[in-house]
Design a protein around this motif. Structure first.
Motif, PDB file in Angstrom:
ATOM      1  N   ALA A  17      -3.779  -4.639  -1.936  1.00  0.00           N
ATOM      2  CA  ALA A  17      -4.475  -3.752  -2.875  1.00  0.00           C
ATOM      3  C   ALA A  17      -3.769  -2.411  -3.044  1.00  0.00           C
ATOM      4  O   ALA A  17      -3.839  -1.797  -4.112  1.00  0.00           O
ATOM      5  CB  ALA A  17      -5.917  -3.534  -2.403  1.00  0.00           C
ATOM      6  N   GLY A  18      -3.065  -1.948  -2.015  1.00  0.00           N
ATOM      7  CA  GLY A  18      -2.419  -0.641  -2.089  1.00  0.00           C
ATOM      8  C   GLY A  18      -0.995  -0.675  -2.593  1.00  0.00           C
ATOM      9  O   GLY A  18      -0.307   0.354  -2.578  1.00  0.00           O
ATOM     10  N   PHE A  19      -0.542  -1.839  -3.072  1.00  0.00           N
ATOM     11  CA  PHE A  19       0.842  -1.963  -3.542  1.00  0.00           C
ATOM     12  C   PHE A  19       0.978  -1.494  -4.988  1.00  0.00           C
ATOM     13  O   PHE A  19       0.151  -1.808  -5.845  1.00  0.00           O
ATOM     14  CB  PHE A  19       1.296  -3.419  -3.449  1.00  0.00           C
ATOM     15  N   SER A  20       2.035  -0.748  -5.265  1.00  0.00           N
ATOM     16  CA  SER A  20       2.393  -0.391  -6.638  1.00  0.00           C
ATOM     17  C   SER A  20       3.885  -0.097  -6.686  1.00  0.00           C
ATOM     18  O   SER A  20       4.541   0.056  -5.644  1.00  0.00           O
ATOM     19  CB  SER A  20       1.591   0.822  -7.133  1.00  0.00           C
ATOM     20  N   TYR A  21       4.431  -0.019  -7.893  1.00  0.00           N
ATOM     21  CA  TYR A  21       5.863   0.246  -8.036  1.00  0.00           C
ATOM     22  C   TYR A  21       6.099   1.013  -9.330  1.00  0.00           C
ATOM     23  O   TYR A  21       5.344   0.905 -10.298  1.00  0.00           O
ATOM     24  CB  TYR A  21       6.667  -1.061  -8.042  1.00  0.00           C
ATOM     25  N   ASP A  22       7.152   1.807  -9.341  1.00  0.00           N
ATOM     26  CA  ASP A  22       7.527   2.560 -10.531  1.00  0.00           C
ATOM     27  C   ASP A  22       8.976   3.009 -10.378  1.00  0.00           C
ATOM     28  O   ASP A  22       9.711   2.486  -9.529  1.00  0.00           O
ATOM     29  CB  ASP A  22       6.587   3.754 -10.759  1.00  0.00           C
ATOM     30  N   LYS A  23       9.381   3.994 -11.158  1.00  0.00           N
ATOM     31  CA  LYS A  23      10.769   4.456 -11.133  1.00  0.00           C
ATOM     32  C   LYS A  23      11.121   5.207  -9.853  1.00  0.00           C
ATOM     33  O   LYS A  23      12.302   5.426  -9.571  1.00  0.00           O
ATOM     34  CB  LYS A  23      11.039   5.345 -12.348  1.00  0.00           C
ATOM     35  N   GLU A  24      10.105   5.591  -9.093  1.00  0.00           N
ATOM     36  CA  GLU A  24      10.363   6.273  -7.819  1.00  0.00           C
ATOM     37  C   GLU A  24      10.505   5.285  -6.668  1.00  0.00           C
ATOM     38  O   GLU A  24      10.935   5.664  -5.581  1.00  0.00           O
ATOM     39  CB  GLU A  24       9.236   7.264  -7.516  1.00  0.00           C
ATOM     40  N   GLY A  25      10.108   4.043  -6.892  1.00  0.00           N
ATOM     41  CA  GLY A  25      10.228   3.039  -5.844  1.00  0.00           C
ATOM     42  C   GLY A  25       8.903   2.379  -5.516  1.00  0.00           C
ATOM     43  O   GLY A  25       7.982   2.334  -6.333  1.00  0.00           O
ATOM     44  N   ILE A  26       8.806   1.872  -4.289  1.00  0.00           N
ATOM     45  CA  ILE A  26       7.646   1.109  -3.833  1.00  0.00           C
ATOM     46  C   ILE A  26       6.644   2.033  -3.149  1.00  0.00           C
ATOM     47  O   ILE A  26       7.010   2.899  -2.359  1.00  0.00           O
ATOM     48  CB  ILE A  26       8.075   0.012  -2.839  1.00  0.00           C
ATOM     49  N   THR A  27       5.361   1.809  -3.444  1.00  0.00           N
ATOM     50  CA  THR A  27       4.271   2.478  -2.734  1.00  0.00           C
ATOM     51  C   THR A  27       3.395   1.408  -2.095  1.00  0.00           C
ATOM     52  O   THR A  27       3.077   0.398  -2.723  1.00  0.00           O
ATOM     53  CB  THR A  27       3.429   3.338  -3.691  1.00  0.00           C
ATOM     54  N   LEU A  28       3.016   1.639  -0.834  1.00  0.00           N
ATOM     55  CA  LEU A  28       2.170   0.689  -0.114  1.00  0.00           C
ATOM     56  C   LEU A  28       1.119   1.484   0.652  1.00  0.00           C
ATOM     57  O   LEU A  28       1.335   1.904   1.790  1.00  0.00           O
ATOM     58  CB  LEU A  28       3.018  -0.158   0.836  1.00  0.00           C
ATOM     59  N   ASN A  29      -0.013   1.708   0.016  1.00  0.00           N
ATOM     60  CA  ASN A  29      -1.081   2.500   0.621  1.00  0.00           C
ATOM     61  C   ASN A  29      -1.994   1.622   1.474  1.00  0.00           C
ATOM     62  O   ASN A  29      -2.275   0.476   1.134  1.00  0.00           O
ATOM     63  CB  ASN A  29      -1.914   3.190  -0.462  1.00  0.00           C
ATOM     64  N   GLY A  30      -2.459   2.205   2.582  1.00  0.00           N
ATOM     65  CA  GLY A  30      -3.434   1.512   3.418  1.00  0.00           C
ATOM     66  C   GLY A  30      -2.902   0.281   4.117  1.00  0.00           C
ATOM     67  O   GLY A  30      -3.653  -0.665   4.370  1.00  0.00           O
ATOM     68  N   TRP A  31      -1.624   0.283   4.476  1.00  0.00           N
ATOM     69  CA  TRP A  31      -1.067  -0.883   5.167  1.00  0.00           C
ATOM     70  C   TRP A  31      -1.547  -0.905   6.611  1.00  0.00           C
ATOM     71  O   TRP A  31      -1.483   0.096   7.322  1.00  0.00           O
ATOM     72  CB  TRP A  31       0.451  -0.868   5.122  1.00  0.00           C
ATOM     73  N   ASP A  32      -2.035  -2.046   7.049  1.00  0.00           N
ATOM     74  CA  ASP A  32      -2.623  -2.210   8.377  1.00  0.00           C
ATOM     75  C   ASP A  32      -1.845  -3.300   9.110  1.00  0.00           C
ATOM     76  O   ASP A  32      -1.873  -4.465   8.710  1.00  0.00           O
ATOM     77  CB  ASP A  32      -4.094  -2.600   8.232  1.00  0.00           C
ATOM     78  N   ILE A  33      -1.152  -2.929  10.180  1.00  0.00           N
ATOM     79  CA  ILE A  33      -0.336  -3.927  10.880  1.00  0.00           C
ATOM     80  C   ILE A  33      -1.194  -4.937  11.635  1.00  0.00           C
ATOM     81  O   ILE A  33      -0.740  -6.056  11.908  1.00  0.00           O
ATOM     82  CB  ILE A  33       0.664  -3.260  11.843  1.00  0.00           C
ATOM     83  N   ASN A  34      -2.437  -4.571  11.974  1.00  0.00           N
ATOM     84  CA  ASN A  34      -3.317  -5.536  12.638  1.00  0.00           C
ATOM     85  C   ASN A  34      -3.826  -6.587  11.657  1.00  0.00           C
ATOM     86  O   ASN A  34      -3.978  -7.760  12.004  1.00  0.00           O
ATOM     87  CB  ASN A  34      -4.487  -4.817  13.299  1.00  0.00           C
ATOM     88  N   ALA A  35      -4.101  -6.166  10.425  1.00  0.00           N
ATOM     89  CA  ALA A  35      -4.548  -7.111   9.397  1.00  0.00           C
ATOM     90  C   ALA A  35      -3.388  -7.945   8.861  1.00  0.00           C
ATOM     91  O   ALA A  35      -3.606  -9.010   8.269  1.00  0.00           O
ATOM     92  CB  ALA A  35      -5.219  -6.359   8.253  1.00  0.00           C
ATOM     93  N   ASN A  36      -2.158  -7.463   9.072  1.00  0.00           N
ATOM     94  CA  ASN A  36      -0.959  -8.164   8.596  1.00  0.00           C
ATOM     95  C   ASN A  36       0.033  -8.299   9.754  1.00  0.00           C
ATOM     96  O   ASN A  36       1.115  -7.701   9.736  1.00  0.00           O
ATOM     97  CB  ASN A  36      -0.323  -7.389   7.446  1.00  0.00           C
TER      98      ASN A  36
END
Length: 335
Positions: free
Chosen positions: A125-144
């Motif tokens: 849900a927190g993934f997005s991308y644009d000309k500045e690069g990759i954004t990954l908000n709210g990444w949880d290493i326990n859930a992933n």
């Protein structure tokens, strides 16, 4: 007679025309965009020890177009989407990496490429991308658990496939954006009539969530405890061999280790009593992690080797901190 000559020459001319081989200028054919993919040995520019990217792991990529005479750094504001976040996978038949849909290089201008791995990251849900690069908000290493999040170096102002690495295509150099930790253990010596079984290793007050924005991790959430190993029967330690503790290396969030982040270690010390019988004591040790390694940095692979000594009742660390691929060790000890 002249008439016959004319007819004969005309026939020869027609025959020769029918035998002319049609030549195709390959430079006029469109060139398919493919990718050459490797994993970088470090978070920096050194390329010694780069490794091949896994062929069974699709990644995501997108690209922008700029007309001739423009460059990414100067003109990216006017760049237009050319490839809109597609899955790139390995084609074993043709031995290259490409999208399911065929994309071709433009005849003029240039393309600038971004890539991330694995492609499944895009469903977060927190993934997005644009000309500045990759954004990954709210990444949880326990859930992933143990998802190896990687981002490739931006490939700017490309006009065709290149041959920098193992394949022909867009140079796609991935770097790990998380860290990785493993724990091993051994004894510093063998002790007569005594055995040591390591029963528990826990990391306390470790941040497990964060936001990846502009190549940095921010907004790490509340700390949690990470149970590396917990088994009442324990692992029997000895002097001559180092034992892996836990089933695998564990991917962790890059972070400066807090003042209350500890190794909590438990082991059973069993003494054989003269005349028969045994006496078992549960020993517990808390060791401040930052005294061993002050931080876990992006792309670091950290191995903690616990060396347990009964003579002075301390636990020593033989610690290596390396880039994920390509090794250079340093030893840190606490007493």
């Amino acid at each position: 007679m002249r008439k016959r000559i004319i007819i004969l020459l005309t026939g020869v001319s027609i025959a020769l025309a029918g035998c002319v081989e049609e030549k195709v200028d390959n430079n006029l054919l469109p060139e398919e965009i493919s990718f050459q993919v490797v994993r970088a040995p470090s978070a920096r520019g050194d390329m010694t020890g780069k490794t091949e990217y896994p062929k069974d792991l699709p990644f995501g990529a997108y690209a922008y177009f700029l007309p001739a005479g423009s460059t990414w750094d100067a003109d990216k504001a006017s760049a237009e989407v050319y490839i809109n976040d597609v899955e790139i996978s390995y084609d074993a038949t043709n031995a290259n990496w490409h999208a399911a849909t065929t994309y071709y290089w433009p005849k003029q201008g240039s393309l600038t490429f971004f890539a991330y791995s694995p492609k499944t990251i895009a469903s977060h849900a927190g993934f997005s991308y644009d000309k500045e690069g990759i954004t990954l908000n709210g990444w949880d290493i326990n859930a992933n658990p143990n998802v190896d999040f990687m981002v490739a170096d931006i490939a700017k102002n490309k006009r065709g496939n290149e041959d920098n690495y193992a394949y022909n295509g867009v140079p796609t150099l991935f770097r790990h954006k998380l860290a990785r930790v493993s724990v091993k253990a051994k004894l510093d010596d063998m002790y007569e009539n005594k055995t040591i079984n390591l029963t528990s290793v826990e990391l306390t007050n470790i941040k497990t969530t964060g936001n990846y924005v502009n190549n940095n991790w921010t907004g790490q959430g509340a700390p949690e405890n990470i149970q590396v190993y917990n088994d009442a029967s324990g692992r029997l330690l000895n002097k001559d061999s180092v034992i892996e503790i836990g089933t695998q290396k564990r991917i962790v969030m890059p972070q400066a280790l807090a003042q209350d982040a500890y190794f909590k270690i438990k082991y059973n010390l069993t003494t054989t009593i003269a005349g028969g019988g045994t006496d078992t004591q549960l020993i517990e040790k808390d060791i401040l992690i930052k005294n061993v390694t002050p931080a876990w940095y992006t792309n670091n692979d950290i191995t903690y080797t616990l060396i347990i000594s009964l003579g002075t009742n301390y636990i020593e660390f033989d610690t290596s901190v390396t880039d994920w691929v390509g090794y250079g060790n340093m030893d840190l000890t606490i007493e």
